[in-house]
Design an enzyme around this catalytic site. Structure first.
Site, short mmCIF file in Angstrom:
data_model
loop_
_atom_site.label_atom_id
_atom_site.label_comp_id
_atom_site.label_asym_id
_atom_site.label_seq_id
_atom_site.Cartn_x
_atom_site.Cartn_y
_atom_site.Cartn_z
N ILE A 67 0.84 -1.20 0.00
CA ILE A 67 0.00 0.00 0.00
C ILE A 67 0.88 1.25 0.00
O ILE A 67 1.73 1.41 0.87
CB ILE A 67 -0.94 -0.03 1.23
N CYS A 68 0.65 2.08 -0.99
CA CYS A 68 1.37 3.36 -1.14
C CYS A 68 2.89 3.14 -1.07
O CYS A 68 3.44 2.40 -1.86
CB CYS A 68 0.85 4.34 -0.10
#
Lengths: 406, 298
Positions: free
Chosen positions: A149-150
């Site tokens: 994530i990110c």
């Protein structure tokens, strides 16, 4: 000078009505705020099965295991992984567990001054590699599934390029890999300011300072309008609980180790080395062509932090033939917490992973098309909404999934 | 010999007489204080006698100095040296005053512009002159005094304190500019709202719901902020503020380390060295463990 026509009597009448309503609202709001509120995050039970320095590994066990390969989720160093298990009914983790998928999630902890020298290499080839080995050993498997994530997604990309033999499938969500874009304000600021110096000055990059920076990305909405919305709805218990939960998550920001922050800003944001296969971790070049496992890449069309331009080049840069881009009509956090995306995001990943376990397909695959590079791209068939409306909608205070920079 | 020269000679002679009487007075004072002591060998080792000797020596030097001053040519040179002090003070005051006048002039110029039309969604050439002027004046006129080379045993400490004052001034100036820039969209959206309300009033379309105006205003404000935040001017001001903050913190820490050195507590500097050693050691141990496992075929 022209004569203006203002219905003062109507305005005064409306004002009197509003005052009356406000009085009732304040009375109800005080009852709500003084009553016990359920604002706890991350309620799904888990066990910490591995610990190294400040880093822990959470294990979520489904009632019945239906997938062969467990999934390791790597969150960003900014904010906390609790966002994936925000509340019952809005939990990506719960969706995975309901499908019988075993979930491991990295908890990066709270870096202290002691961690200021810890680099990206230490995170990727140190903590992450040890965790992957631990899970492989525990399950007796040569490979596991990996989801990032990110910034955690960028770490997963680096890891998969350096250790492709250990990864069965790779899922990247709102993951920046191409930093050479001026679409997002964060990209502009990181490129044209010496923000990384603050990390060195404070020991680590303080989470509160980063939060301030994120609030400044849209001050009118995030500093002002959001709280106006709260005051308008503070007589609604559900709204208040959701709002406080989100506030707790937003401002729970660990510091980022100075060396990691510096390297991420200079090598990624400024030099854009990752997508060019020029990034080096401890002398080892990160070649994206080594990513030969299936890759599923999610991003948000209205993401103002990691815009589509920062995400969509990845599938074309990797060595894998089995890649898919999914662009959802939402923002950076909306992918994980908005009600609509909850119905699409988690189930899509489950189905995609299941398909790559060699088991028969259970339902009809979504509307997809192939890009010239061979990667599939799926666009949602949801009615188009203009970006301006989306900004307004995403920042709508009444909604608990208020967008916040990450 | 004209009148002025005569006057100068008279003053010189008077000063010479006064200095001589001063030298005699100091000699008499010493003699009076220590006159009772004898001059035997034993008494020479006496601390009182040694003190008397030191006083005598000191008074002789003083007398010699005063006598030297009584010479008209020496007096003239000494007086010239003394003349330079007010000149030096004058110079500092003049520079500070000129700086202040310049600053005031710019304030008046900017004040004269108040009320002029503010264009919506335009952030090029924002009038931040007031902050730039202050910074310029500070850097050109005042900063140099903080950079005067320090002397003596405490020179390093003095330098650190001067640097702290300097960086604090620069940081405050940068922060003020940053805050001012952040205020501009509020000012601009206020002006836009005024125009919009006037237009609505002219059409007779005034809303009776305050929320309508709020929504209109917040949308305008958001638009202004989006334009401002993307502008290179904003990035520059933000970068200046970040750099000024970093330098100020660095200077503050240096002064703090000086103070904390006196206390039995470790500073961040000490701890960072320790953490670095620990980091390197852990990395080495981890590498060696990995190599060992590989060699065992684990």
């Amino acid at each position: 000078m022209s004569q203006t026509n203002i219905a003062v009597n109507l305005i005064l009448k409306k004002l009197a009505e509003t005052t009356g309503k406000a009085k009732i609202k304040v009375r109800k709001a005080s009852e709500v705020l003084l009553s016990p509120l359920d604002t706890e995050l991350s309620k799904t039970p888990y066990e910490v099965v591995y610990k190294e320095d400040r880093v822990g590994l959470k294990y979520y066990k489904p009632s019945e295991v239906k997938h062969k390969y467990p999934l390791l989720i790597v969150y960003a160093l900014i904010n906390r992984e609790t966002m994936l298990d925000l509340q019952p009914g809005r939990s990506v983790v719960q969706t995975f567990l309901d499908s019988g998928l075993e979930v491991y999630m990295v908890d990066w902890g709270y870096p202290t001054r002691k961690d200021k020298y810890v680099t990206i290499d230490d995170h990727v080839n140190g903590y992450m590699d040890n965790i992957v080995d631990f899970i492989r050993k525990k399950h007796g498997l040569p490979q596991i599934n990996l989801m990032g994530i990110c910034m955690g997604g960028a770490f997963c990309v680096m890891y998969s390029a350096l250790h492709p033999e250990k990864i069965k499938n790779l899922v990247t969500t709102v993951t920046p890999t191409n930093f050479d874009t001026d679409k997002g304000l964060l990209h502009v600021w990181m490129k044209y300011t010496d923000a990384f110096l603050m990390g060195e000055s404070y020991g680590n990059m303080p989470g509160d300072l980063m939060n301030l920076g994120f609030l400044l990305l849209n001050p009118a909405r995030l500093i002002l309008d959001k709280y106006v919305g709260f005051f308008e709805n503070m007589d609604d218990k559900d709204f208040v609980e959701n709002f406080i939960r989100m506030e707790k998550w937003i401002f729970d920001s660990p510091d980022v180790p100075a060396a990691t922050f510096h390297q991420f800003v200079t090598d990624c944001y400024r030099k854009n080395l990752l997508i060019q296969n020029k990034l080096e971790l401890n002398g080892r070049r990160v070649d994206l062509k080594n990513i030969t496992m299936p890759l599923l890449n999610f991003y948000g069309q209205y993401d103002h932090l990691v815009p589509p331009e920062a995400c969509e080049l990845l599938t074309k840069a990797v060595g894998s033939k089995d890649t898919e881009d999914i662009c959802l009509k939402t923002g950076h956090i909306g992918i994980y917490v908005s009600s609509k995306c909850q119905r699409e995001f988690g189930p899509k990943i489950i189905k995609w992973l299941k398909e790559r376990e060699g088991e028969p397909k259970t339902d009809k695959s979504p509307e997809t098309s192939r890009t010239p590079s061979g990667s599939k791209i799926r666009r949602e068939t949801v009615k188009y909404v203009s970006p301006k409306k989306i900004i307004g909608k995403e920042s709508k205070p009444a909604s608990p999934d208020l967008k916040k920079a990450k | 010999m004209d009148q002025d020269q005569k006057k100068e000679t008279a003053i010189g002679s008077l000063f010479a007489q006064w200095t001589k009487s001063q030298a005699d007075l100091w000699e008499d004072m010493i003699r009076m204080q220590f006159g009772m002591s004898d001059a035997s060998e034993k008494s020479r080792k006496n601390p009182l006698h040694q003190t008397q000797k030191a006083y005598e020596s000191g008074s002789k030097i003083l007398g010699a100095l005063i006598s030297t001053l009584s010479e008209p040519e020496n007096l003239e040179s000494a007086l010239k040296g003394m003349d330079s002090l007010p000149e030096f003070m004058m110079h500092i005051t003049q520079q500070a005053y000129e700086g202040y006048l310049e600053f005031q002039k710019k304030i008046v110029e900017i004040a004269a512009k108040i009320g002029q039309h503010t264009e919506a969604y335009k952030f090029e050439g924002i009038d931040q002159n007031i902050f730039k002027v202050w910074r310029d004046i500070y850097e050109k006129e005042f900063r140099q005094y903080l950079n005067v080379p320090q002397l003596g045993l405490n020179r390093f400490h003095q330098e650190r304190i001067a640097r702290l004052i300097d960086t604090l001034n620069i940081f405050q100036a940068s922060l003020n500019e940053f805050i001012y820039m952040f205020y501009i969209p509020i000012e601009k959206s206020g002006a836009v709202m005024q125009e919009k309300i006037e237009q609505l009033a002219e059409k007779g379309e005034i809303h009776d719901n305050f929320k309508e105006y709020y929504n209109m205003w917040i949308k305008t404000l958001e638009g202004h902020y989006m334009t401002l935040l993307k502008s290179p001017e904003y990035a520059e001001v933000m970068n200046n503020t970040i750099n000024a903050l970093v330098q100020y913190r660095e200077a503050k820490q240096e002064v703090l380390y000086d103070i904390l050195k006196e206390f039995p507590i470790p500073t961040n500097k000490d701890m960072d060295e320790l953490y670095n050693d620990l980091y390197i050691l852990k990395k080495k141990v981890s590498d060696l463990s990995r190599k060992l496992e590989e060699s065992r075929g684990v």
